[in-house]
Design a protein around this motif. Sequence first.
Motif, PDB file in Angstrom:
ATOM      1  N   TYR A  48       0.853  -1.187   0.000  1.00 12.90           N
ATOM      2  CA  TYR A  48       0.000   0.000   0.000  1.00 12.90           C
ATOM      3  C   TYR A  48       0.888   1.236   0.000  1.00 12.90           C
ATOM      4  CZ  TYR A  48      -3.190  -3.593   1.662  1.00 12.90           C
ATOM      5  OH  TYR A  48      -3.919  -4.746   1.790  1.00 12.90           O
ATOM      6  N   PHE A  64       0.853   5.604   0.546  1.00 11.83           N
ATOM      7  CA  PHE A  64       0.127   6.692   1.183  1.00 11.83           C
ATOM      8  C   PHE A  64       0.830   8.022   0.921  1.00 11.83           C
ATOM      9  CE2 PHE A  64      -2.359   3.893   3.999  1.00 11.83           C
ATOM     10  CZ  PHE A  64      -1.566   2.758   4.042  1.00 11.83           C
ATOM     11  N   TYR A  90       0.964  11.545   3.155  1.00 14.52           N
ATOM     12  CA  TYR A  90       0.612  12.256   4.381  1.00 14.52           C
ATOM     13  C   TYR A  90       1.043  13.710   4.233  1.00 14.52           C
ATOM     14  CZ  TYR A  90      -0.452   8.083   7.219  1.00 14.52           C
ATOM     15  OH  TYR A  90      -1.016   6.941   7.742  1.00 14.52           O
ATOM     16  N   LEU A 145      -3.460  12.107   6.953  1.00  7.50           N
ATOM     17  CA  LEU A 145      -3.550  11.278   5.752  1.00  7.50           C
ATOM     18  C   LEU A 145      -4.235  12.054   4.639  1.00  7.50           C
ATOM     19  CD1 LEU A 145      -3.246   8.460   4.408  1.00  7.50           C
ATOM     20  CD2 LEU A 145      -5.607   8.047   5.136  1.00  7.50           C
ATOM     21  N   ARG A 172      -4.616   7.277  -0.105  1.00  9.12           N
ATOM     22  CA  ARG A 172      -3.939   5.978  -0.064  1.00  9.12           C
ATOM     23  C   ARG A 172      -4.299   5.183  -1.314  1.00  9.12           C
ATOM     24  NH1 ARG A 172      -7.572   3.496   4.787  1.00  9.12           N
ATOM     25  NH2 ARG A 172      -9.344   2.814   3.541  1.00  9.12           N
ATOM     26  N   GLU A 207      -4.046   1.074  -2.949  1.00 12.94           N
ATOM     27  CA  GLU A 207      -3.706  -0.339  -2.844  1.00 12.94           C
ATOM     28  C   GLU A 207      -3.010  -0.751  -4.136  1.00 12.94           C
ATOM     29  OE1 GLU A 207      -7.767  -0.022  -0.722  1.00 12.94           O
ATOM     30  OE2 GLU A 207      -6.548   1.115  -2.127  1.00 12.94           O
ATOM     31  N   ARG A 264       3.784   0.741   2.726  1.00 11.93           N
ATOM     32  CA  ARG A 264       3.491  -0.270   3.734  1.00 11.93           C
ATOM     33  C   ARG A 264       3.384  -1.622   3.040  1.00 11.93           C
ATOM     34  NH1 ARG A 264       0.248  -3.966   5.527  1.00 11.93           N
ATOM     35  NH2 ARG A 264      -0.622  -4.080   7.602  1.00 11.93           N
ATOM     36  N   VAL A 274       0.685  -8.801   7.041  1.00  9.67           N
ATOM     37  CA  VAL A 274       0.215  -8.321   8.338  1.00  9.67           C
ATOM     38  C   VAL A 274       1.390  -7.994   9.243  1.00  9.67           C
ATOM     39  CG1 VAL A 274      -1.045  -8.931  10.433  1.00  9.67           C
ATOM     40  CG2 VAL A 274      -1.956  -9.549   8.206  1.00  9.67           C
ATOM     41  N   SER A 327       3.740  -4.112   9.060  1.00 17.03           N
ATOM     42  CA  SER A 327       2.829  -2.980   9.166  1.00 17.03           C
ATOM     43  C   SER A 327       3.524  -1.631   9.278  1.00 17.03           C
ATOM     44  CB  SER A 327       1.917  -3.167  10.384  1.00 17.03           C
ATOM     45  OG  SER A 327       2.701  -3.235  11.558  1.00 17.03           O
ATOM     46  N   ARG A 328       4.846  -1.614   9.353  1.00 23.18           N
ATOM     47  CA  ARG A 328       5.517  -0.323   9.497  1.00 23.18           C
ATOM     48  C   ARG A 328       5.347   0.508   8.239  1.00 23.18           C
ATOM     49  NH1 ARG A 328      11.255  -2.361  10.398  1.00 23.18           N
ATOM     50  NH2 ARG A 328      10.058  -4.148  11.058  1.00 23.18           N
ATOM     51  N   LEU A 329       5.341   1.828   8.406  1.00 26.26           N
ATOM     52  CA  LEU A 329       5.383   2.740   7.277  1.00 26.26           C
ATOM     53  C   LEU A 329       6.835   3.130   7.027  1.00 26.26           C
ATOM     54  CD1 LEU A 329       2.393   5.150   8.017  1.00 26.26           C
ATOM     55  CD2 LEU A 329       2.521   3.424   6.219  1.00 26.26           C
ATOM     56  N   TYR A 372       2.154   2.397  17.433  1.00 30.66           N
ATOM     57  CA  TYR A 372       3.517   2.578  16.930  1.00 30.66           C
ATOM     58  C   TYR A 372       4.160   3.803  17.574  1.00 30.66           C
ATOM     59  CZ  TYR A 372       1.148   0.109  13.057  1.00 30.66           C
ATOM     60  OH  TYR A 372       0.412  -0.768  12.311  1.00 30.66           O
ATOM     61  N   TYR A 382       7.125   6.486  16.208  1.00 29.39           N
ATOM     62  CA  TYR A 382       8.011   6.948  15.154  1.00 29.39           C
ATOM     63  C   TYR A 382       8.832   8.116  15.694  1.00 29.39           C
ATOM     64  CZ  TYR A 382       5.289   4.413  11.604  1.00 29.39           C
ATOM     65  OH  TYR A 382       4.677   3.437  10.855  1.00 29.39           O
ATOM     66  N   ILE A 420      10.326   4.394  11.881  1.00 32.52           N
ATOM     67  CA  ILE A 420       9.680   3.560  12.882  1.00 32.52           C
ATOM     68  C   ILE A 420      10.658   3.201  13.989  1.00 32.52           C
ATOM     69  CG2 ILE A 420      10.252   1.444  11.617  1.00 32.52           C
ATOM     70  CD1 ILE A 420       6.971   1.952  13.530  1.00 32.52           C
ATOM     71  N   ILE A 448       7.364  -4.958  16.382  1.00 28.84           N
ATOM     72  CA  ILE A 448       8.438  -4.288  15.661  1.00 28.84           C
ATOM     73  C   ILE A 448       9.356  -3.667  16.698  1.00 28.84           C
ATOM     74  CG2 ILE A 448       9.090  -2.415  14.096  1.00 28.84           C
ATOM     75  CD1 ILE A 448       6.401  -2.754  12.697  1.00 28.84           C
ATOM     76  N   LEU A 505      -4.873  -3.808  12.380  1.00 31.69           N
ATOM     77  CA  LEU A 505      -4.240  -4.732  11.446  1.00 31.69           C
ATOM     78  C   LEU A 505      -5.250  -5.723  10.902  1.00 31.69           C
ATOM     79  CD1 LEU A 505      -0.746  -5.810  12.819  1.00 31.69           C
ATOM     80  CD2 LEU A 505      -1.316  -4.185  11.025  1.00 31.69           C
ATOM     81  N   GLY A 506      -4.971  -6.207   9.699  1.00 34.85           N
ATOM     82  CA  GLY A 506      -5.798  -7.242   9.117  1.00 34.85           C
ATOM     83  C   GLY A 506      -7.177  -6.733   8.754  1.00 34.85           C
ATOM     84  N   PRO A 517      -6.522  -2.056   3.918  1.00 37.76           N
ATOM     85  CA  PRO A 517      -5.235  -1.469   4.281  1.00 37.76           C
ATOM     86  C   PRO A 517      -5.365  -0.705   5.576  1.00 37.76           C
ATOM     87  CG  PRO A 517      -6.232  -0.237   2.499  1.00 37.76           C
ATOM     88  CD  PRO A 517      -7.068  -1.449   2.698  1.00 37.76           C
ATOM     89  N   ASP A 518      -4.531  -1.042   6.548  1.00 37.50           N
ATOM     90  CA  ASP A 518      -4.663  -0.386   7.839  1.00 37.50           C
ATOM     91  C   ASP A 518      -4.015   0.979   7.783  1.00 37.50           C
ATOM     92  OD1 ASP A 518      -2.189  -1.866   7.680  1.00 37.50           O
ATOM     93  OD2 ASP A 518      -1.805  -1.174   9.723  1.00 37.50           O
ATOM     94  N   GLN A 565      -2.707   4.266   9.253  1.00 36.37           N
ATOM     95  CA  GLN A 565      -2.184   4.679  10.547  1.00 36.37           C
ATOM     96  C   GLN A 565      -2.589   6.119  10.826  1.00 36.37           C
ATOM     97  OE1 GLN A 565       1.938   3.606  11.174  1.00 36.37           O
ATOM     98  NE2 GLN A 565       1.639   1.634  10.161  1.00 36.37           N
TER      99      GLN A 565
END
Lengths: 116, 115
Positions: A33, A35, A37, A47, A50, A52, A95, A99, A102-104, B33, B35, B45, B56, B96-97, B101-102, B104
């Motif tokens: 994904y 994004f 910002y 945001l 975004r 996909e 990203r 799962v 998940s870090r950006l 998270y 950052y 991160i 993480i 998540l999941g 798309p999650d 943030q």
Amino acid sequence: AQTVTQSQPEMSVQEAETVTLSCTYDTSESDYYLFWYKQPPSRQMILVIRQEAYKQQNATENRFSVNFQKAAKSFSLKISDSQLGDAAMYFCAYRSGSVSGSRLTFGEGTQLTVNP
Amino acid sequence: DTAVSQTPKYLVTQMGNDKSIKCEQNLGHDTMYWYKQDSKKFLKIMFSYNNKELIINETVPNRFSPKSPDKAHLNLHINSLELGDSAVYFCASSQLGGGAPDTQYFGPGTRLTVL
């Protein structure tokens, strides 16, 4: 590891005009994904839009739209009818689709100035 | 009704001190998270927790220790502060999941200045 590059440290645009901010990324993944910002002087991260990677259609949010070129690994942001409130630092971010990933990962940012 | 909040927003302290930054989210998200944004505005991160479990853990000095008492809270404790720790620290949360798309969502940031 994924990397994100924004090659324009600064950009400027006249109010009501259109500006395009560039972003390229490097990844070996097929599912991910992207994004954009916005960070105004208040420093709040907001945001903008975004995308996909599995979607061919470019995302659009009002005056903001992207040009997503998956093969070229390019993800540019177009701002139409620029307004004074659009002045900010813009960050492109990646990203992973997994799962656990998940870090950006952010680009270096582009400082946008809007001239009246 | 702030979605992601951080306290304090500004923190000025002397080298060698220990300090904490707190983060809370009311979005019902399961992942949070930390950052760090350096003086050149580069964001990176540091840590992430999913349902109170550390998922993480980037290469940061072990003077930095995150703690998540529950999935709505994530704190960052920093021991023996150094000049190079001066930065803006952002908390963020996401779900998540779920097949989507999650996104943030970020807190307002904490500007830490070490003198």
